[in-house]
Design a protein around this motif. Structure first.
Motif, mmCIF file in Angstrom:
data_model
loop_
_atom_site.group_PDB
_atom_site.id
_atom_site.type_symbol
_atom_site.label_atom_id
_atom_site.label_comp_id
_atom_site.label_asym_id
_atom_site.label_seq_id
_atom_site.Cartn_x
_atom_site.Cartn_y
_atom_site.Cartn_z
ATOM 1 N N GLN A 55 0.617 -1.331 -0.068
ATOM 2 C CA GLN A 55 0.036 -0.297 0.341
ATOM 3 C C GLN A 55 0.252 0.839 0.254
ATOM 4 O OE1 GLN A 55 -1.398 0.965 3.490
ATOM 5 N NE2 GLN A 55 -3.957 1.932 2.204
ATOM 6 N N LEU A 56 1.650 1.170 1.009
ATOM 7 C CA LEU A 56 2.399 2.352 0.587
ATOM 8 C C LEU A 56 4.064 2.894 0.204
ATOM 9 C CD1 LEU A 56 3.584 2.330 4.481
ATOM 10 C CD2 LEU A 56 2.067 3.215 3.769
ATOM 11 N N ASP A 57 4.360 1.861 -0.892
ATOM 12 C CA ASP A 57 5.062 1.938 -2.096
ATOM 13 C C ASP A 57 4.085 2.256 -3.155
ATOM 14 O OD1 ASP A 57 7.350 1.036 -0.961
ATOM 15 O OD2 ASP A 57 7.202 -1.249 -1.890
ATOM 16 N N ALA A 58 2.261 2.173 -3.238
ATOM 17 C CA ALA A 58 2.041 2.019 -4.511
ATOM 18 C C ALA A 58 1.198 3.556 -3.800
ATOM 19 C CB ALA A 58 1.006 1.690 -4.169
ATOM 20 N N ALA A 59 1.282 3.739 -3.044
ATOM 21 C CA ALA A 59 1.187 5.891 -2.319
ATOM 22 C C ALA A 59 1.839 6.901 -2.114
ATOM 23 C CB ALA A 59 0.568 5.183 -1.169
ATOM 24 N N MET A 60 3.095 5.963 -2.561
ATOM 25 C CA MET A 60 4.891 6.911 -2.566
ATOM 26 C C MET A 60 5.448 6.478 -4.145
ATOM 27 S SD MET A 60 5.838 6.781 1.583
ATOM 28 C CE MET A 60 7.210 7.509 0.048
ATOM 29 N N PRO A 61 5.122 7.064 -5.086
ATOM 30 C CA PRO A 61 5.242 6.479 -6.738
ATOM 31 C C PRO A 61 6.815 7.397 -5.890
ATOM 32 C CG PRO A 61 3.869 7.188 -6.973
ATOM 33 C CD PRO A 61 3.428 7.566 -5.741
ATOM 34 N N VAL A 62 8.258 6.987 -7.129
ATOM 35 C CA VAL A 62 9.008 7.809 -6.712
ATOM 36 C C VAL A 62 9.588 8.917 -8.408
ATOM 37 C CG1 VAL A 62 11.761 7.736 -7.592
ATOM 38 C CG2 VAL A 62 10.448 5.448 -5.820
ATOM 39 N N GLU A 115 16.673 2.594 -0.727
ATOM 40 C CA GLU A 115 17.451 2.292 -2.129
ATOM 41 C C GLU A 115 16.282 3.498 -2.847
ATOM 42 O OE1 GLU A 115 19.945 2.094 -4.585
ATOM 43 O OE2 GLU A 115 19.840 1.761 -2.623
ATOM 44 N N ARG A 116 15.284 3.169 -2.934
ATOM 45 C CA ARG A 116 13.840 3.313 -3.947
ATOM 46 C C ARG A 116 14.426 4.969 -3.922
ATOM 47 N NH1 ARG A 116 8.731 0.995 -5.207
ATOM 48 N NH2 ARG A 116 7.714 3.200 -4.529
ATOM 49 N N GLY A 117 14.355 5.673 -2.385
ATOM 50 C CA GLY A 117 14.738 6.929 -2.106
ATOM 51 C C GLY A 117 15.652 7.483 -3.025
ATOM 52 N N ALA A 118 16.575 6.929 -2.960
ATOM 53 C CA ALA A 118 17.771 7.351 -3.952
ATOM 54 C C ALA A 118 18.064 6.970 -4.251
ATOM 55 C CB ALA A 118 19.009 6.069 -2.640
ATOM 56 N N VAL A 119 17.589 7.181 -5.242
ATOM 57 C CA VAL A 119 17.978 6.623 -6.653
ATOM 58 C C VAL A 119 16.849 8.501 -7.326
ATOM 59 C CG1 VAL A 119 16.356 5.544 -9.218
ATOM 60 C CG2 VAL A 119 16.923 4.289 -7.582
ATOM 61 N N MET A 120 16.294 8.914 -6.965
ATOM 62 C CA MET A 120 16.546 10.166 -7.508
ATOM 63 C C MET A 120 17.520 11.608 -6.597
ATOM 64 S SD MET A 120 12.680 10.878 -5.270
ATOM 65 C CE MET A 120 12.670 10.175 -3.635
ATOM 66 N N VAL A 121 18.162 11.433 -6.290
ATOM 67 C CA VAL A 121 19.397 11.093 -5.284
ATOM 68 C C VAL A 121 20.787 11.095 -6.063
ATOM 69 C CG1 VAL A 121 20.821 11.848 -4.100
ATOM 70 C CG2 VAL A 121 18.188 11.571 -3.094
ATOM 71 N N PRO A 132 29.552 15.538 -6.874
ATOM 72 C CA PRO A 132 29.202 13.828 -7.080
ATOM 73 C C PRO A 132 30.045 12.733 -6.099
ATOM 74 C CG PRO A 132 32.173 15.589 -8.557
ATOM 75 C CD PRO A 132 30.825 16.293 -7.659
ATOM 76 N N ASP A 133 30.502 14.033 -5.041
ATOM 77 C CA ASP A 133 30.474 12.367 -4.173
ATOM 78 C C ASP A 133 29.735 12.908 -2.845
ATOM 79 O OD1 ASP A 133 30.975 15.526 -2.773
ATOM 80 O OD2 ASP A 133 32.659 15.174 -1.862
ATOM 81 N N THR A 134 28.245 12.452 -3.530
ATOM 82 C CA THR A 134 27.264 13.026 -2.417
ATOM 83 C C THR A 134 26.828 11.347 -2.332
ATOM 84 O OG1 THR A 134 26.298 15.151 -3.683
ATOM 85 C CG2 THR A 134 24.774 13.775 -2.230
ATOM 86 N N ASP A 135 26.837 11.193 -1.023
ATOM 87 C CA ASP A 135 26.146 9.897 -0.834
ATOM 88 C C ASP A 135 24.773 9.854 -0.801
ATOM 89 O OD1 ASP A 135 24.970 7.507 0.656
ATOM 90 O OD2 ASP A 135 27.457 7.777 1.849
ATOM 91 N N PRO A 136 23.682 9.065 -1.436
ATOM 92 C CA PRO A 136 22.190 9.577 -1.737
ATOM 93 C C PRO A 136 21.289 8.550 -0.937
ATOM 94 C CG PRO A 136 23.572 8.292 -3.951
ATOM 95 C CD PRO A 136 24.548 8.432 -3.258
ATOM 96 N N GLY A 137 22.429 7.394 -0.057
ATOM 97 C CA GLY A 137 21.548 7.343 1.369
ATOM 98 C C GLY A 137 21.774 8.213 2.480
ATOM 99 N N LEU A 138 22.598 8.660 2.621
ATOM 100 C CA LEU A 138 22.489 9.381 3.495
ATOM 101 C C LEU A 138 21.476 10.610 3.201
ATOM 102 C CD1 LEU A 138 24.594 9.513 5.368
ATOM 103 C CD2 LEU A 138 26.386 11.309 5.495
ATOM 104 N N VAL A 139 21.371 11.258 2.000
ATOM 105 C CA VAL A 139 20.613 12.022 1.492
ATOM 106 C C VAL A 139 19.300 12.026 2.437
ATOM 107 C CG1 VAL A 139 19.802 13.475 0.614
ATOM 108 C CG2 VAL A 139 21.653 13.994 0.111
ATOM 109 N N ILE A 140 18.699 10.629 2.053
ATOM 110 C CA ILE A 140 17.881 10.164 2.616
ATOM 111 C C ILE A 140 17.232 9.532 3.910
ATOM 112 C CG2 ILE A 140 16.291 8.688 1.483
ATOM 113 C CD1 ILE A 140 16.380 10.194 -1.148
ATOM 114 N N GLU A 141 18.089 9.551 4.814
ATOM 115 C CA GLU A 141 18.196 9.534 5.917
ATOM 116 C C GLU A 141 18.336 9.877 6.934
ATOM 117 O OE1 GLU A 141 21.126 5.967 5.957
ATOM 118 O OE2 GLU A 141 20.585 5.546 7.547
#
Lengths: 182, 182
Positions: A55-62, A115-121, A132-141
């Protein structure tokens, strides 16, 4: 049967809360035998986690607008709204509960969501919007952690404006210092 | 009596975990009557929250090195270490538990903790290290939220290096764009 049971699980959760969401109650609502539910999902926790995840993944498309700031503001605005609902609250509570079945699933579950969120970063880095050295997971966290903490711990209010402010705080840090980064 | 009971509470928590920390067990360990504990603290939750608050605040002094980045890295490094201990874990679990006595205390408790941390950011703003429109509470929430979330939800590892990376991500965003900001 699978989708009927998962839909019934969300209904029961919404009406009865986490404590009232027993396998028996879900089976009755879905019109199936309790043993069929246990056979497929093993435990109440697995059932609820799968139902809420769908349900939540459907409600939160990337989103993919071409701008990392807009993508993140939309995505985390949706998360802030969801965390304020009965289902979002149930998913969080279930994620912090510990029993014999959950420790195995929590980390993979949240790693996949992260990981779903990190794709945007990552897309923002590829477009040169972010350093270029941005840590995508850290931004999401950093953004999601503050939202989860309000929902779970402090009880402070959650709204989309908060999500946007967190995205801006975190992103400005992730932006390249010079217009054309290395 | 107060300090003996609070010290006994921390001891019992460390040895028995949250579930084993009953008023009876604490009273026995402190050599006082159970009724005296109830008279003073009212509930088990109030007792544990007060004991942990004292201990954690003592273990997490707010540094004042003159540099906001060093202050925050030290402070949140200590938080990351603490969250990995039995007491830190217990404090978090207690903060997410809901019962009739806790909702009143959670928000003031965490608001006060947030305010302690925000002092460091505010000093950085006053020294001109950070942009004048920096929201001190938001910086603290972004860093601490990610740490709390790892401890409570994802189960991902917590270490001081993570705290430093979060501080750097968030601070770089809070730094003024031009050396002499408006």
């Amino acid at each position: 049967m699978r989708s009927a049971v998962l839909a019934a699980t969300v209904d029961v959760l919404t009406e009865q809360g986490l404590a009232g969401t027993t396998v028996g109650a879900v089976a009755r609502a879905a019109g199936v035998h309790e043993t069929s539910v246990y056979r497929r999902w093993g435990t109440r926790e697995n059932l609820i986690l799968e139902a809420l995840t769908e349900q939540l993944d459907a409600a939160m498309p990337v989103p993919d607008t071409g701008y990392v700031r807009d993508d993140l503001a939309t995505y985390f605005g949706a998360l802030a709204r969801l965390l304020a609902t009965a289902q979002g609250e149930a998913l969080l509570r279930l994620s912090v509960e510990r029993d014999d079945t959950l420790p195995d699933r929590r980390l993979p579950y949240w790693t996949e969501r992260l990981e779903r969120g990190a794709v945007m970063v990552r897309r923002g880095v590829e477009r040169g919007e972010l350093a270029p050295d941005t840590d995508p997971g850290l931004v999401i966290e950093a953004v999601s952690g503050a939202l989860f903490t309000r929902a779970l711990i402090s009880g402070a209010p959650l709204d989309e404006h908060l999500a946007t402010r967190l995205v801006d705080l975190t992103l400005t840090g992730a932006l390249p210092r010079t217009p054309a980064g290395p």
